[in-house]
Design a protein around this motif. Structure first.
Motif, PDB file in Angstrom:
ATOM      1  N   ASN A   1     -15.230  -5.482  -2.118  1.00  0.00           N
ATOM      2  CA  ASN A   1     -14.985  -6.643  -1.260  1.00  0.00           C
ATOM      3  C   ASN A   1     -13.590  -6.502  -0.646  1.00  0.00           C
ATOM      4  OD1 ASN A   1     -14.304  -9.179  -0.222  1.00  0.00           O
ATOM      5  ND2 ASN A   1     -15.476 -10.251  -1.782  1.00  0.00           N
ATOM      6  N   VAL A   2     -13.507  -6.561   0.675  1.00  0.00           N
ATOM      7  CA  VAL A   2     -12.212  -6.383   1.346  1.00  0.00           C
ATOM      8  C   VAL A   2     -11.217  -7.490   1.001  1.00  0.00           C
ATOM      9  CG1 VAL A   2     -13.128  -5.029   3.249  1.00  0.00           C
ATOM     10  CG2 VAL A   2     -13.020  -7.504   3.458  1.00  0.00           C
ATOM     11  N   MET A   3     -11.682  -8.605   0.484  1.00  0.00           N
ATOM     12  CA  MET A   3     -10.794  -9.707   0.118  1.00  0.00           C
ATOM     13  C   MET A   3     -10.259  -9.585  -1.315  1.00  0.00           C
ATOM     14  SD  MET A   3     -10.700 -11.281   2.905  1.00  0.00           S
ATOM     15  CE  MET A   3      -9.812 -12.739   2.459  1.00  0.00           C
ATOM     16  N   THR A   4     -10.730  -8.599  -2.070  1.00  0.00           N
ATOM     17  CA  THR A   4     -10.300  -8.411  -3.458  1.00  0.00           C
ATOM     18  C   THR A   4      -8.871  -7.889  -3.506  1.00  0.00           C
ATOM     19  OG1 THR A   4     -12.535  -8.039  -4.263  1.00  0.00           O
ATOM     20  CG2 THR A   4     -10.768  -7.124  -5.586  1.00  0.00           C
ATOM     21  N   SER A   5      -8.098  -8.439  -4.416  1.00  0.00           N
ATOM     22  CA  SER A   5      -6.714  -8.019  -4.623  1.00  0.00           C
ATOM     23  C   SER A   5      -6.596  -7.437  -6.031  1.00  0.00           C
ATOM     24  CB  SER A   5      -5.796  -9.225  -4.466  1.00  0.00           C
ATOM     25  OG  SER A   5      -4.477  -8.868  -4.732  1.00  0.00           O
ATOM     26  N   CYS A   6      -5.883  -6.322  -6.167  1.00  0.00           N
ATOM     27  CA  CYS A   6      -5.713  -5.683  -7.474  1.00  0.00           C
ATOM     28  C   CYS A   6      -4.230  -5.560  -7.800  1.00  0.00           C
ATOM     29  CB  CYS A   6      -6.346  -4.298  -7.476  1.00  0.00           C
ATOM     30  SG  CYS A   6      -8.124  -4.295  -7.185  1.00  0.00           S
TER      31      CYS A   6
ATOM     32  N   PHE B   1     -12.422   0.148  -0.556  1.00  0.00           N
ATOM     33  CA  PHE B   1     -12.418   0.067  -2.012  1.00  0.00           C
ATOM     34  C   PHE B   1     -11.069  -0.471  -2.477  1.00  0.00           C
ATOM     35  CE2 PHE B   1     -11.836   2.004  -6.201  1.00  0.00           C
ATOM     36  CZ  PHE B   1     -13.006   1.615  -6.820  1.00  0.00           C
ATOM     37  N   ALA B   2     -11.063  -1.598  -3.164  1.00  0.00           N
ATOM     38  CA  ALA B   2      -9.808  -2.232  -3.601  1.00  0.00           C
ATOM     39  C   ALA B   2      -9.224  -1.488  -4.800  1.00  0.00           C
ATOM     40  CB  ALA B   2     -10.070  -3.685  -3.975  1.00  0.00           C
ATOM     41  N   SER B   3      -7.908  -1.318  -4.802  1.00  0.00           N
ATOM     42  CA  SER B   3      -7.218  -0.742  -5.955  1.00  0.00           C
ATOM     43  C   SER B   3      -5.739  -1.115  -5.884  1.00  0.00           C
ATOM     44  CB  SER B   3      -7.382   0.776  -6.003  1.00  0.00           C
ATOM     45  OG  SER B   3      -6.723   1.380  -4.933  1.00  0.00           O
ATOM     46  N   ALA B   4      -5.087  -1.083  -7.044  1.00  0.00           N
ATOM     47  CA  ALA B   4      -3.650  -1.352  -7.106  1.00  0.00           C
ATOM     48  C   ALA B   4      -2.914  -0.066  -6.748  1.00  0.00           C
ATOM     49  CB  ALA B   4      -3.275  -1.818  -8.508  1.00  0.00           C
ATOM     50  N   SER B   5      -1.759  -0.178  -6.119  1.00  0.00           N
ATOM     51  CA  SER B   5      -1.029   1.011  -5.677  1.00  0.00           C
ATOM     52  C   SER B   5      -0.127   1.571  -6.775  1.00  0.00           C
ATOM     53  CB  SER B   5      -0.197   0.680  -4.438  1.00  0.00           C
ATOM     54  OG  SER B   5       0.904  -0.119  -4.796  1.00  0.00           O
ATOM     55  N   SER B   6       0.140   2.861  -6.679  1.00  0.00           N
ATOM     56  CA  SER B   6       1.052   3.491  -7.635  1.00  0.00           C
ATOM     57  C   SER B   6       2.485   2.995  -7.405  1.00  0.00           C
ATOM     58  CB  SER B   6       0.974   5.008  -7.527  1.00  0.00           C
ATOM     59  OG  SER B   6       1.272   5.431  -6.223  1.00  0.00           O
ATOM     60  N   ASP B   7       2.817   2.647  -6.160  1.00  0.00           N
ATOM     61  CA  ASP B   7       4.149   2.091  -5.871  1.00  0.00           C
ATOM     62  C   ASP B   7       4.323   0.746  -6.577  1.00  0.00           C
ATOM     63  OD1 ASP B   7       6.702   2.109  -4.467  1.00  0.00           O
ATOM     64  OD2 ASP B   7       5.856   0.457  -3.299  1.00  0.00           O
ATOM     65  N   GLN B   8       3.271  -0.060  -6.563  1.00  0.00           N
ATOM     66  CA  GLN B   8       3.294  -1.356  -7.247  1.00  0.00           C
ATOM     67  C   GLN B   8       3.500  -1.157  -8.753  1.00  0.00           C
ATOM     68  OE1 GLN B   8      -0.535  -3.305  -7.512  1.00  0.00           O
ATOM     69  NE2 GLN B   8       0.395  -5.271  -6.968  1.00  0.00           N
ATOM     70  N   LEU B   9       2.813  -0.167  -9.330  1.00  0.00           N
ATOM     71  CA  LEU B   9       2.970   0.128 -10.755  1.00  0.00           C
ATOM     72  C   LEU B   9       4.398   0.582 -11.041  1.00  0.00           C
ATOM     73  CD1 LEU B   9       1.979   0.573 -13.640  1.00  0.00           C
ATOM     74  CD2 LEU B   9       1.141   2.822 -12.907  1.00  0.00           C
ATOM     75  N   GLY B  10       4.958   1.418 -10.191  1.00  0.00           N
ATOM     76  CA  GLY B  10       6.322   1.903 -10.391  1.00  0.00           C
ATOM     77  C   GLY B  10       7.341   0.777 -10.390  1.00  0.00           C
ATOM     78  N   ARG B  11       7.220  -0.152  -9.444  1.00  0.00           N
ATOM     79  CA  ARG B  11       8.163  -1.291  -9.384  1.00  0.00           C
ATOM     80  C   ARG B  11       8.012  -2.183 -10.613  1.00  0.00           C
ATOM     81  NH1 ARG B  11       6.151  -1.643  -4.050  1.00  0.00           N
ATOM     82  NH2 ARG B  11       5.064  -3.529  -4.689  1.00  0.00           N
ATOM     83  N   ARG B  12       6.775  -2.452 -11.017  1.00  0.00           N
ATOM     84  CA  ARG B  12       6.539  -3.329 -12.165  1.00  0.00           C
ATOM     85  C   ARG B  12       7.055  -2.687 -13.452  1.00  0.00           C
ATOM     86  NH1 ARG B  12       1.550  -7.012 -12.372  1.00  0.00           N
ATOM     87  NH2 ARG B  12       2.872  -7.713 -10.693  1.00  0.00           N
ATOM     88  N   ALA B  13       6.758  -1.410 -13.654  1.00  0.00           N
ATOM     89  CA  ALA B  13       7.208  -0.715 -14.866  1.00  0.00           C
ATOM     90  C   ALA B  13       8.734  -0.591 -14.899  1.00  0.00           C
ATOM     91  CB  ALA B  13       6.551   0.655 -14.954  1.00  0.00           C
ATOM     92  N   ALA B  14       9.358  -0.336 -13.750  1.00  0.00           N
ATOM     93  CA  ALA B  14      10.821  -0.250 -13.699  1.00  0.00           C
ATOM     94  C   ALA B  14      11.445  -1.567 -14.140  1.00  0.00           C
ATOM     95  CB  ALA B  14      11.277   0.120 -12.292  1.00  0.00           C
ATOM     96  N   PHE B  15      10.870  -2.665 -13.697  1.00  0.00           N
ATOM     97  CA  PHE B  15      11.376  -3.982 -14.100  1.00  0.00           C
ATOM     98  C   PHE B  15      11.162  -4.210 -15.595  1.00  0.00           C
ATOM     99  CE2 PHE B  15      10.706  -8.481 -14.958  1.00  0.00           C
ATOM    100  CZ  PHE B  15      11.882  -9.023 -14.460  1.00  0.00           C
ATOM    101  N   ASP B  16       9.945  -3.946 -16.085  1.00  0.00           N
ATOM    102  CA  ASP B  16       9.624  -4.197 -17.502  1.00  0.00           C
ATOM    103  C   ASP B  16      10.433  -3.319 -18.452  1.00  0.00           C
ATOM    104  OD1 ASP B  16       7.748  -6.114 -16.780  1.00  0.00           O
ATOM    105  OD2 ASP B  16       6.027  -4.768 -16.998  1.00  0.00           O
ATOM    106  N   LEU B  17      10.628  -2.054 -18.084  1.00  0.00           N
ATOM    107  CA  LEU B  17      11.331  -1.116 -18.960  1.00  0.00           C
ATOM    108  C   LEU B  17      12.839  -1.124 -18.732  1.00  0.00           C
ATOM    109  CD1 LEU B  17       8.901   1.936 -18.706  1.00  0.00           C
ATOM    110  CD2 LEU B  17       9.062   0.272 -20.565  1.00  0.00           C
ATOM    111  N   GLY B  18      13.296  -1.823 -17.676  1.00  0.00           N
ATOM    112  CA  GLY B  18      14.724  -1.837 -17.353  1.00  0.00           C
ATOM    113  C   GLY B  18      15.199  -0.451 -16.942  1.00  0.00           C
ATOM    114  N   CYS B  19      14.391   0.231 -16.146  1.00  0.00           N
ATOM    115  CA  CYS B  19      14.609   1.634 -15.795  1.00  0.00           C
ATOM    116  C   CYS B  19      14.671   1.833 -14.290  1.00  0.00           C
ATOM    117  CB  CYS B  19      13.409   2.436 -16.294  1.00  0.00           C
ATOM    118  SG  CYS B  19      13.749   3.578 -17.590  1.00  0.00           S
TER     119      CYS B  19
END
Length: 112
Positions: free
Chosen positions: A74-79, A20-38
Motif C-alpha cells: 500500500n503506497v500509504m503505508t509508513s515503515c 513496496f513500503a520499507s524503512a530506510s537504512s538512513d533512518q536506522l542509522g540516525r535512530r541507532a546513533a541517538f540510542d547508542l550515543g554514537c
C-alpha cells in the motif's frame, strides 16, 4: 501488438515493485546513533533477517525490527525501525584459562 503487451506488462511490474513500503537504512542509522550515543560513522550494521538488523557501536549493541503501519504493498503505508529490547554492553572476549599451577604429575590432596 505482442511487443506492446509485453512492454505494458513489464512496466506495470516495475511500477508495482517501486511501491513496496520499507524503512530506510538512513533512518536506522540516525535512530541507532541517538540510542547508542554514537557517531553514525562509528557503527556497524548486521542484517539478522529481512526485518531485523543489529547495530554495534561505542561499546554497545542494539537490535532493531522494521515495523510498518499497514500492508507493504500500500503506497500509504509508513515503515520505521523499532528498538527490540534493551541496549546491551558489548561483552569483552573471554579470557583464556589460567595455566595450571604446581607439579603436573601431583595426584592427591594438596600438601600430600
Amino acid at each position: 501488438m505482442q511487443y506492446w503487451r509485453l512492454a505494458c506488462t513489464f512496466g506495470v511490474a516495475v511500477i508495482a515493485a517501486g511501491c513496496f513500503a520499507s524503512a530506510s537504512s538512513d533512518q536506522l542509522g540516525r535512530r541507532a546513533a541517538f540510542d547508542l550515543g554514537c557517531n553514525q560513522g562509528g557503527m556497524q550494521f548486521v542484517q539478522i533477517d529481512n526485518q531485523t538488523t543489529g547495530v554495534v557501536g561505542c561499546g554497545r549493541k542494539a537490535t532493531y525490527v522494521e515495523s510498518c503501519d499497514g500492508p507493504r504493498n500500500n503506497v500509504m503505508t509508513s515503515c520505521t525501525w523499532v528498538l527490540n529490547g534493551r541496549i546491551e554492553p558489548m561483552e569483552p572476549p573471554a579470557a583464556p584459562p589460567a595455566p595450571p599451577t604446581g607439579p603436573a604429575n601431583h595426584v592427591g590432596p594438596p600438601g600430600a
